[in-house]
Design a protein around this motif. Structure first.
Motif, short mmCIF file in Angstrom:
data_model
loop_
_atom_site.label_atom_id
_atom_site.label_comp_id
_atom_site.label_asym_id
_atom_site.label_seq_id
_atom_site.Cartn_x
_atom_site.Cartn_y
_atom_site.Cartn_z
N UNK A 66 0.91 -1.10 -0.01
CA UNK A 66 0.09 -0.10 0.09
C UNK A 66 0.85 1.40 -0.10
N UNK A 67 2.07 1.17 -0.11
CA UNK A 67 3.07 2.32 -0.28
C UNK A 67 3.64 2.51 -1.49
N UNK A 68 3.06 3.43 -2.32
CA UNK A 68 3.17 3.71 -3.75
C UNK A 68 4.21 4.99 -4.01
N UNK A 69 5.13 4.85 -5.03
CA UNK A 69 5.82 5.84 -5.48
C UNK A 69 5.40 6.09 -7.19
N UNK A 70 4.56 7.15 -7.44
CA UNK A 70 4.24 7.34 -8.89
C UNK A 70 5.15 8.44 -9.46
N UNK B 159 -0.63 4.95 1.05
CA UNK B 159 0.09 6.08 1.10
C UNK B 159 0.93 6.48 -0.10
N UNK B 160 0.87 7.51 -0.86
CA UNK B 160 1.14 7.86 -2.33
C UNK B 160 1.96 8.94 -2.34
N UNK B 161 3.28 8.72 -2.92
CA UNK B 161 4.28 9.67 -2.98
C UNK B 161 4.11 10.15 -4.68
#
Length: 269
Positions: free
Chosen positions: A47-51, A94-96
């Motif tokens: 659930x921890x994403x880096x876009x 959580x989206x970066x």
């Protein structure tokens, strides 16, 4: 474990849609392709994403900034300037959102988010492909192989680059153009990587599929995970229509988050 998603390309083969939207925001079933991909990973506890944003990246940022309000019912009191959330439904994400440049190539985008990735194993994919792949199994396999990267190999007819495998089929010997008539496997775009793979990226002009992957092959650091199941990307308008038809049928193969038996929890670490 973090998930890095390439979402900065122009999407020129899907120009009917990408003239106004970045490809990851093109919708299947009223939800962006990016949402579908994130739901696949989330079904396995990731659930921890880096876009990695680029082309029209401000629209991707706006999508997530508005995500909470878009996902819930609201009562607005205009006289008192208040907003009441009537139905709370959201995602545990959580989206970066990283601006990795308009003209930066895929390898360069990965290098630009290195500080966000940290020192742990991470997953990597593109913002235009869905699958019913068991992400948990790919992570477990990657750790068993002990290599810097693992690529998922899938079967798909058409215009994709084929993978030449070692005799025992556990390593990649090289890449070549794929013809319609052969049955070779292609790069399905779902990777599991160690942070050291970023050392194979030179600069913003580096294409992930070129120097880095070929360098990993040369160093015997690229393992392959064979997956015979469903995989489909959204490269053209025809691909979008194929995916939309699957979704409308109520039996979209990649909708793993809604299976009665559920998806496995992700491997810790």
């Amino acid at each position: 474990m973090k998930v890095v998603i390439f979402a900065g390309g122009y999407g020129t083969r899907l120009s009917e849609e990408t003239g106004t939207l970045p490809k990851p925001l093109v919708e299947i079933g009223d939800m962006p392709m990016l949402w579908h991909i994130m739901k696949i990973y989330s079904a396995h506890g990731l659930n921890d994403f880096i876009i990695c944003c680029g082309y029209k990246g401000h629209l991707i940022k706006k999508y997530f900034l508005d995500f909470f309000h878009r996902s819930n019912d609201l009562t607005l009191d205009l006289q008192n300037n208040t907003v009441e959330v009537r139905r709370v439904a959201t995602e545990p994400w959580k989206v970066t959102l990283a601006d990795t440049g308009l003209e930066t190539m895929t390898g360069g985008r990965l290098k630009r988010v290195r500080d966000y990735i940290g020192d742990e194993t991470f997953c990597l994919t593109y913002g235009d492909g869905v699958t019913d792949l068991n992400i948990t199994d790919t992570i477990r396999y990657h750790k068993e192989q002990g290599k810097l990267a693992t690529v998922t190999a899938v079967q798909q007819p058409g215009r994709f680059g084929a993978l030449d495998l070692s005799p025992d089929k556990t390593r990649i010997k090289g890449f070549r153009e794929k013809s319609m008539s052969d049955g070779h496997l292609i790069n399905g775009g779902y990777f599991v990587c160690e942070p050291a793979v970023i050392d194979y990226v030179i600069d913003d002009t580096t294409v992930w599929e070129e120097e880095p992957l070929k360098g990993l092959v040369a160093d015997d650091e690229l393992a392959v995970y064979h997956y015979p199941g469903f995989w489909q990307n959204m490269d053209t308008l025809r691909d979008k229509h194929v995916l939309q038809k699957m979704w409308d049928s109520g039996k979209a193969p990649w909708k793993v988050w809604d299976r009665p038996d559920g998806a496995q929890a992700a491997v810790n670490g």
